[in-house]
Design a protein around this motif. Structure first.
Motif, PDB file in Angstrom:
ATOM      1  N   MET A 252       0.673  -1.123   0.031  1.00  0.00           N
ATOM      2  CA  MET A 252      -0.156  -0.162   0.042  1.00  0.00           C
ATOM      3  C   MET A 252       0.873   1.172   0.033  1.00  0.00           C
ATOM      4  O   MET A 252       0.461   2.226  -0.740  1.00  0.00           O
ATOM      5  N   LEU A 253       1.945   1.316   0.694  1.00  0.00           N
ATOM      6  CA  LEU A 253       2.736   2.561   0.859  1.00  0.00           C
ATOM      7  C   LEU A 253       3.062   2.834  -0.675  1.00  0.00           C
ATOM      8  O   LEU A 253       3.118   4.097  -1.099  1.00  0.00           O
ATOM      9  N   SER A 282      17.181  13.112   2.650  1.00  0.00           N
ATOM     10  CA  SER A 282      16.138  11.739   2.853  1.00  0.00           C
ATOM     11  C   SER A 282      14.716  12.118   2.218  1.00  0.00           C
ATOM     12  O   SER A 282      14.130  13.072   2.338  1.00  0.00           O
ATOM     13  N   ASP A 283      14.117  10.931   1.729  1.00  0.00           N
ATOM     14  CA  ASP A 283      12.865  11.434   1.072  1.00  0.00           C
ATOM     15  C   ASP A 283      11.971  10.904   2.541  1.00  0.00           C
ATOM     16  O   ASP A 283      12.185  10.199   3.115  1.00  0.00           O
ATOM     17  N   ILE A 284      11.007  11.962   2.805  1.00  0.00           N
ATOM     18  CA  ILE A 284      10.131  11.776   3.611  1.00  0.00           C
ATOM     19  C   ILE A 284       8.490  11.728   3.052  1.00  0.00           C
ATOM     20  O   ILE A 284       8.194  12.319   2.348  1.00  0.00           O
ATOM     21  N   VAL A 285       7.722  10.904   3.727  1.00  0.00           N
ATOM     22  CA  VAL A 285       6.308  10.996   3.572  1.00  0.00           C
ATOM     23  C   VAL A 285       5.415  11.100   4.863  1.00  0.00           C
ATOM     24  O   VAL A 285       5.829  10.542   5.995  1.00  0.00           O
ATOM     25  N   ALA A 298       2.472  12.960  11.501  1.00  0.00           N
ATOM     26  CA  ALA A 298       3.159  11.693  11.212  1.00  0.00           C
ATOM     27  C   ALA A 298       3.819  11.930   9.914  1.00  0.00           C
ATOM     28  O   ALA A 298       3.567  12.337   8.956  1.00  0.00           O
ATOM     29  N   LEU A 299       5.251  11.617  10.395  1.00  0.00           N
ATOM     30  CA  LEU A 299       6.208  11.475   9.479  1.00  0.00           C
ATOM     31  C   LEU A 299       7.190  10.253   9.343  1.00  0.00           C
ATOM     32  O   LEU A 299       7.447   9.644  10.289  1.00  0.00           O
ATOM     33  N   THR A 300       7.327   9.727   8.264  1.00  0.00           N
ATOM     34  CA  THR A 300       8.164   8.677   7.752  1.00  0.00           C
ATOM     35  C   THR A 300       9.263   8.923   6.909  1.00  0.00           C
ATOM     36  O   THR A 300       9.286   9.706   6.078  1.00  0.00           O
ATOM     37  N   ALA A 301      10.276   7.838   7.122  1.00  0.00           N
ATOM     38  CA  ALA A 301      11.516   8.086   6.022  1.00  0.00           C
ATOM     39  C   ALA A 301      11.422   6.453   5.455  1.00  0.00           C
ATOM     40  O   ALA A 301      12.181   5.809   6.122  1.00  0.00           O
ATOM     41  N   PRO A 302      10.671   6.320   4.613  1.00  0.00           N
ATOM     42  CA  PRO A 302      10.545   5.092   4.168  1.00  0.00           C
ATOM     43  C   PRO A 302      11.675   4.096   3.767  1.00  0.00           C
ATOM     44  O   PRO A 302      12.148   3.074   4.021  1.00  0.00           O
ATOM     45  N   VAL A 306      11.752   4.055   9.157  1.00  0.00           N
ATOM     46  CA  VAL A 306      11.467   4.661  10.398  1.00  0.00           C
ATOM     47  C   VAL A 306      10.325   5.627  10.313  1.00  0.00           C
ATOM     48  O   VAL A 306      10.247   6.537   9.252  1.00  0.00           O
ATOM     49  N   GLY A 307       9.909   6.241  11.358  1.00  0.00           N
ATOM     50  CA  GLY A 307       9.006   7.501  11.442  1.00  0.00           C
ATOM     51  C   GLY A 307       8.858   7.980  12.904  1.00  0.00           C
ATOM     52  O   GLY A 307       9.176   7.501  13.956  1.00  0.00           O
ATOM     53  N   VAL A 308       7.862   8.831  12.974  1.00  0.00           N
ATOM     54  CA  VAL A 308       7.426   9.590  14.224  1.00  0.00           C
ATOM     55  C   VAL A 308       6.090   9.898  14.178  1.00  0.00           C
ATOM     56  O   VAL A 308       5.681  10.456  13.110  1.00  0.00           O
TER      57      VAL A 308
END
Length: 502
Positions: A252-253, A282-285, A298-302, A306-308
């Motif tokens: 899904m991502l 870094s690409d972040i989503v 919400a932020l992730t680094a695919p 990892v994410g927060v």
């Protein structure tokens, strides 16, 4: 890359400690990887009245972070994103019915936002309105805000309609779909349909009025656009599964973040309920969320898995706290502060304006932080709206805003109200009335006899109104169109077309 968990947890602890010291509303910060939650911090109160502490298990409103959950459900259903909304919702007026489902979700469909359209007609966000009343309004919209595919303008309407499409196809309430999807992962998401519905353990939302806190209230029904409730721990578990492709989130991502394009072929940073951007190398989503008294991100680094998650019950920005924690984890430098020219700017024609501070921009009421782009210009840290600007002297800015090239010039000092605006105006479809007065004020539509707004004159037959309701501020642009009518426009809704009355 070596991940700095010590640095990230230190930053998260610092934020939580600040909430705790203030002894007001608070929040939770959860760091996670593909395997699940790694660290969790919390501070402040979930309920000031009852002195209940906010914890990572406290239920909060996700607000617009909810959006991509509907996208997951729609993708799993196999519904074609290129099919027009009218394929499922023939009751919609022709302009809306012709918008492709995918464009309704990626904010390029030109769909007017329901709440802003209501606010422009004098209906406050505290008014109690159910799903059928909201859909009935959509069925009366006379036009789109922009031609589909030409602009990214944030709107919740496509997600409300997307939910209706899914419910029609599946034959079951979306709340059941949300519970089932999260339940497959051992998580407890819930979709209450309005603010009166009891949600066990829900944190109270607060906004600041001067030195005191006030309880937030939102009357419009909750939907897939931003209605899910759950804890920071559960939301981190969901994003962990999204990064890992576990269970119902397998693959899904990649589908949620697949490039979305404008009609001219250029790429938008806004995808299917998620925003794709960069932090250093870094690409972040991620995605943010805001409801009265709740602010989240919400932020992730695919690539790094990892994410927060930052969930709060306080009406304060959550993007920057989340970004600082993720930057510490990745060892990336935070973007350099922008140095934008402060003041009010406006396009040569139309309702397009922006007010800038050195580190931020409000474009037609849509707020974004501004940072240096490393090439002498300015860009947003897109919570939602992608902005890239170059300064041309002290008085002109040009560049891309939501995929559209715009040039904005500083509003000259001493600009006077155009006398052609003065008079009483009426929108025939909705009965909305505005009276613009010679003293530079306007009687704007509002319950109990209207609300007087001081106008800010703009060149070429335009002016900004200014309305406050609770923590939220609306600044619609009133402008004369080529036919001599009065148009009312904000970033999210531009459909009111008024005629002189009397």
């Amino acid at each position: 890359m070596t991940l700095d968990w010590v640095g990230a947890t230190g930053r998260a602890q610092e934020i939580a400690d600040n909430w705790q010291r203030e002894a007001g509303p608070g929040g939770a910060i959860v760091l996670f990887d593909r395997d699940g939650m790694r660290e969790a911090f919390a501070g402040g109160l979930a309920s000031i009245e009852h002195s209940v502490p906010f914890t990572p298990a406290t239920v909060n409103r996700f607000a617009s972070i909810s959006k991509h959950v509907l996208a997951v459900a729609l993708l799993r259903s196999g519904l074609p994103l290129d099919a027009p909304l009218g394929s499922w919702l023939p009751e919609l007026p022709v302009p809306l019915a012709g918008v492709a489902l995918g464009r309704a979700l990626d904010m390029t469909g030109g769909l007017p936002d329901m709440m802003e359209a209501l606010w422009q007609q004098g209906v406050p966000f505290t008014a109690t309105l159910d799903a059928e009343e909201i859909f009935a309004l959509a069925c009366r919209f006379p036009s789109l805000s922009a031609k589909p595919g030409t602009e990214m303008a944030y709107s919740n309407t496509g997600w409300r309609l997307g939910q209706r499409v899914l419910e029609k196809v599946t034959g079951k309430p979306y709340a059941e779909t949300v519970a089932a999807l999260s339940g497959e992962l051992g998580l407890a998401f819930r979709l209450p349909y309005d603010g009166a519905e009891i949600v066990p353990g829900l944190a109270t939302g607060y906004w600041r009025a001067g030195e005191s806190w006030r309880r937030g209230h939102y009357g419009v029904h909750f939907s897939a656009s931003g209605g899910i409730a759950g804890s920071a721990a559960d939301l981190a578990g969901w994003f962990s599964a999204l990064l890992a492709g576990r269970g119902p989130l397998s693959g899904m991502l990649e589908k949620l973040t697949a490039p979305r394009h404008f009609a001219d072929g250029s790429e938008s940073v806004y995808r299917l309920g998620l925003v794709c951007s960069r932090l250093g190398g870094s690409d972040i989503v991620g995605h943010g969320g805001s409801l009265t008294g709740y602010r989240n991100h919400a932020l992730t680094a695919p690539a790094h898995g990892v994410g927060v998650v930052v969930l709060t019950n306080r009406e304060e920005e959550a993007l920057w706290p989340a970004l600082t924690v993720l930057a510490a984890l990745l060892g990336e430098k935070l973007p350099a502060a922008g140095n934008a020219p402060s003041g009010l700017f406006v396009a040569e024609e139309g309702p397009f304006w922006a007010e800038l501070a050195p580190d931020s921009i409000s474009f037609m009421g849509g707020f974004e932080r501004l940072v240096a782009d490393g090439e002498g210009g300015l860009c947003s840290l897109p919570a939602y709206l992608d902005i890239r600007l170059q300064q041309e002297g002290d008085d002109t800015l040009s560049g891309l805003i939501g995929g559209v090239r715009r040039s904005l010039r500083r509003v000259p000092v001493g600009t006077q109200l155009d006398p052609r605006l003065v008079g009483r105006w009426r929108e025939p479809r909705f009965g909305t009335e505005i009276e613009i007065r010679t003293d530079g004020t306007a009687l704007m539509p509002w319950p109990a006899g209207g609300k007087v707004s001081q106008l800010t004159p703009l060149p070429n037959g335009r002016a900004l109104a200014d309305l406050l309701h609770g923590p939220w501020r609306a600044r619609p642009c009133l402008w004369l169109d080529a036919e001599g009518g009065l148009r009312v426009a904000g970033h999210r809704a531009r459909i009111l077309q008024m005629q002189r009355a009397g």
